[in-house]
Design a protein around this motif. Structure first.
Motif, PDB file in Angstrom:
ATOM      1  N   MET A   1       0.844  -1.191   0.000  1.00  0.00           N
ATOM      2  CA  MET A   1       0.000   0.000   0.000  1.00  0.00           C
ATOM      3  C   MET A   1       0.883   1.246   0.000  1.00  0.00           C
ATOM      4  N   LEU A   2       0.357   2.322  -0.550  1.00  0.00           N
ATOM      5  CA  LEU A   2       1.103   3.569  -0.667  1.00  0.00           C
ATOM      6  C   LEU A   2       0.389   4.660   0.127  1.00  0.00           C
ATOM      7  N   ASP A   3       1.056   5.188   1.143  1.00  0.00           N
ATOM      8  CA  ASP A   3       0.548   6.333   1.898  1.00  0.00           C
ATOM      9  C   ASP A   3       0.915   7.579   1.104  1.00  0.00           C
ATOM     10  N   SER A   4      -0.091   8.200   0.499  1.00  0.00           N
ATOM     11  CA  SER A   4       0.180   9.283  -0.444  1.00  0.00           C
ATOM     12  C   SER A   4       0.431  10.633   0.206  1.00  0.00           C
ATOM     13  N   HIS A   5       0.324  10.717   1.551  1.00  0.00           N
ATOM     14  CA  HIS A   5       0.541  12.018   2.199  1.00  0.00           C
ATOM     15  C   HIS A   5       0.826  11.816   3.680  1.00  0.00           C
ATOM     16  N   CYS A   6       2.071  12.060   4.056  1.00  0.00           N
ATOM     17  CA  CYS A   6       2.469  12.039   5.467  1.00  0.00           C
ATOM     18  C   CYS A   6       3.567  13.074   5.657  1.00  0.00           C
ATOM     19  N   HIS A   7       3.872  13.368   6.914  1.00  0.00           N
ATOM     20  CA  HIS A   7       4.865  14.398   7.239  1.00  0.00           C
ATOM     21  C   HIS A   7       5.961  13.762   8.091  1.00  0.00           C
ATOM     22  N   LEU A   8       6.899  13.124   7.424  1.00  0.00           N
ATOM     23  CA  LEU A   8       7.923  12.355   8.135  1.00  0.00           C
ATOM     24  C   LEU A   8       8.963  13.237   8.816  1.00  0.00           C
ATOM     25  N   ALA A  19      11.963   3.391  13.350  1.00  0.00           N
ATOM     26  CA  ALA A  19      10.916   2.538  13.913  1.00  0.00           C
ATOM     27  C   ALA A  19       9.584   2.769  13.203  1.00  0.00           C
ATOM     28  N   VAL A  20       9.280   4.022  12.894  1.00  0.00           N
ATOM     29  CA  VAL A  20       8.057   4.346  12.165  1.00  0.00           C
ATOM     30  C   VAL A  20       8.048   3.645  10.811  1.00  0.00           C
ATOM     31  N   LEU A  21       9.169   3.684  10.130  1.00  0.00           N
ATOM     32  CA  LEU A  21       9.249   3.061   8.811  1.00  0.00           C
ATOM     33  C   LEU A  21       9.182   1.539   8.900  1.00  0.00           C
ATOM     34  N   ARG A  22       9.773   0.975   9.939  1.00  0.00           N
ATOM     35  CA  ARG A  22       9.683  -0.484  10.120  1.00  0.00           C
ATOM     36  C   ARG A  22       8.242  -0.918  10.356  1.00  0.00           C
ATOM     37  N   ARG A  23       7.508  -0.154  11.165  1.00  0.00           N
ATOM     38  CA  ARG A  23       6.112  -0.510  11.421  1.00  0.00           C
ATOM     39  C   ARG A  23       5.276  -0.384  10.147  1.00  0.00           C
ATOM     40  N   ALA A  24       5.584   0.615   9.337  1.00  0.00           N
ATOM     41  CA  ALA A  24       4.864   0.752   8.063  1.00  0.00           C
ATOM     42  C   ALA A  24       5.100  -0.462   7.174  1.00  0.00           C
ATOM     43  N   GLN A  25       6.349  -0.835   7.025  1.00  0.00           N
ATOM     44  CA  GLN A  25       6.673  -1.989   6.183  1.00  0.00           C
ATOM     45  C   GLN A  25       5.974  -3.241   6.707  1.00  0.00           C
ATOM     46  N   ALA A  26       5.961  -3.430   8.025  1.00  0.00           N
ATOM     47  CA  ALA A  26       5.331  -4.604   8.618  1.00  0.00           C
ATOM     48  C   ALA A  26       3.831  -4.628   8.358  1.00  0.00           C
ATOM     49  N   ALA A  27       3.216  -3.455   8.232  1.00  0.00           N
ATOM     50  CA  ALA A  27       1.781  -3.360   7.969  1.00  0.00           C
ATOM     51  C   ALA A  27       1.458  -3.474   6.484  1.00  0.00           C
ATOM     52  N   GLY A  28       2.473  -3.592   5.649  1.00  0.00           N
ATOM     53  CA  GLY A  28       2.253  -3.682   4.210  1.00  0.00           C
ATOM     54  C   GLY A  28       2.246  -2.347   3.500  1.00  0.00           C
ATOM     55  N   PRO A 217       2.264   6.185   9.149  1.00  0.00           N
ATOM     56  CA  PRO A 217       1.895   5.545   7.882  1.00  0.00           C
ATOM     57  C   PRO A 217       1.345   4.141   8.016  1.00  0.00           C
ATOM     58  N   ALA A 218       1.779   3.362   9.004  1.00  0.00           N
ATOM     59  CA  ALA A 218       1.274   1.997   9.170  1.00  0.00           C
ATOM     60  C   ALA A 218      -0.246   1.961   9.285  1.00  0.00           C
ATOM     61  N   LEU A 219      -0.837   3.044   9.765  1.00  0.00           N
ATOM     62  CA  LEU A 219      -2.273   3.051  10.041  1.00  0.00           C
ATOM     63  C   LEU A 219      -3.121   3.400   8.818  1.00  0.00           C
ATOM     64  N   VAL A 220      -2.498   3.650   7.685  1.00  0.00           N
ATOM     65  CA  VAL A 220      -3.279   3.965   6.486  1.00  0.00           C
ATOM     66  C   VAL A 220      -4.146   2.780   6.064  1.00  0.00           C
ATOM     67  N   VAL A 221      -3.810   1.595   6.518  1.00  0.00           N
ATOM     68  CA  VAL A 221      -4.620   0.421   6.168  1.00  0.00           C
ATOM     69  C   VAL A 221      -6.049   0.569   6.698  1.00  0.00           C
ATOM     70  N   HIS A 222      -6.228   1.301   7.800  1.00  0.00           N
ATOM     71  CA  HIS A 222      -7.571   1.488   8.349  1.00  0.00           C
ATOM     72  C   HIS A 222      -8.397   2.441   7.479  1.00  0.00           C
ATOM     73  N   VAL A 223      -7.729   3.389   6.846  1.00  0.00           N
ATOM     74  CA  VAL A 223      -8.420   4.256   5.878  1.00  0.00           C
ATOM     75  C   VAL A 223      -8.849   3.420   4.679  1.00  0.00           C
ATOM     76  N   ALA A 224      -7.972   2.539   4.215  1.00  0.00           N
ATOM     77  CA  ALA A 224      -8.320   1.654   3.106  1.00  0.00           C
ATOM     78  C   ALA A 224      -9.510   0.765   3.453  1.00  0.00           C
ATOM     79  N   ASP A 225      -9.545   0.280   4.684  1.00  0.00           N
ATOM     80  CA  ASP A 225     -10.670  -0.555   5.114  1.00  0.00           C
ATOM     81  C   ASP A 225     -11.977   0.232   5.093  1.00  0.00           C
ATOM     82  N   CYS A 226     -11.919   1.492   5.525  1.00  0.00           N
ATOM     83  CA  CYS A 226     -13.108   2.344   5.509  1.00  0.00           C
ATOM     84  C   CYS A 226     -13.609   2.530   4.081  1.00  0.00           C
TER      85      CYS A 226
END
Length: 252
Positions: A1-8, A19-28, A217-226
């Motif tokens: 999945m691609l998070d198209s807008h974040c402020h890293l 750590a933020v990037l590792r969690r994103a990768q782990a979430a797909g 970014p890892a949490l963008v999957v919940h937006v996709a679910d919505c």
């Protein structure tokens, strides 16, 4: 999945970025676009992307920072756009909610960036809050510019105006909030080839994770679910559609 807008570069994320990037990768969430908000932040955003092939960025001057921007420095945006990691101009636009900058200053900075985007044939990332009509009016002469209205939180009628003018809508965790039925209606109005998913991290933490104050970014999957619930699509289908849309818009 691609998070198209974040402020890293935000300290809430950048302070523990690995750590933020590792969690994103782990979430797909395998790719992210980090967004700059002023000229100094733009340079920092480009630096974050260096050596990380899964990151790209957009650089511009956010309307809420336009009053702090030395107008004589705006041409620096042209040079910043040449960095290999930069895929868009922005975020830019108009914000009549916060009123940090006068409408006149916001429009001046916005118009410069619209002119530059037209000159460079760059897509743009739009921030528009309580200013949809004026934002669209300023964009109307720039018929060739491709744009996404990020973090859409307006009405279904405003969504239709944006879509009728040919632009994309980016949806965040705001769409998951119980009292935001209008945003979910906008999702249902939106053609699937005009949808993007994003976090706007560290802001807009989605349900069911709102107790986590700092979005990532890892949490963008919940937006996709919505979005999937509203359109009758699986997470994988939303991923495929929105990733293809981001690739088409940003050329990445």
């Amino acid at each position: 999945m691609l998070d198209s807008h974040c402020h890293l570069t935000d300290p809430r994320l950048g302070g523990d970025l690995d750590a933020v990037l590792r969690r994103a990768q782990a979430a797909g969430v395998t790719r992210m676009i980090s967004i700059g908000t002023d000229l100094d932040d733009d340079a920092a955003t480009i630096a974050v992307c260096q050596g990380r092939d899964f990151l790209r960025c957009a650089v511009g001057v956010h309307p809420n920072y336009s009053h702090e921007c030395d107008l004589s420095r705006l041409p620096e945006l042209r040079t910043l756009q040449s960095a290999p990691s930069v895929v868009a101009l922005g975020e830019m636009g108009l914000d009549y909610h916060h009123k940090f900058a006068s409408k006149e200053r916001q429009r001046e900075v916005f118009e410069f960036q619209l002119d530059l985007a037209a000159e460079l044939n760059r897509p743009i990332v739009i921030h528009s809050r309580e200013a949809i009509d004026d934002t669209l009016a300023m964009m109307r002469p720039y018929t060739a510019i491709r744009a996404v209205f990020h973090c859409f939180t307006g009405t279904p009628a405003e969504a239709k105006k944006i879509l009728d003018q040919g632009y994309l809508l980016g949806f965040t965790g705001a769409a998951t909030f119980k009292n935001n039925a209008g945003i979910r209606e906008a999702i249902r109005l939106c053609p699937t080839d005009r949808l993007l998913v994003e976090t706007d991290a560290p802001y807009m933490t989605p349900e069911p994770m709102r107790k986590q104050k700092v979005n990532e970014p890892a949490l963008v999957v919940h937006v996709a679910d919505c979005i999937g619930r509203e359109l009758g699509l699986s997470r994988d289908e939303v991923d495929r559609i929105t990733t293809a849309n981001a690739e088409a818009l940003f050329g990445w």
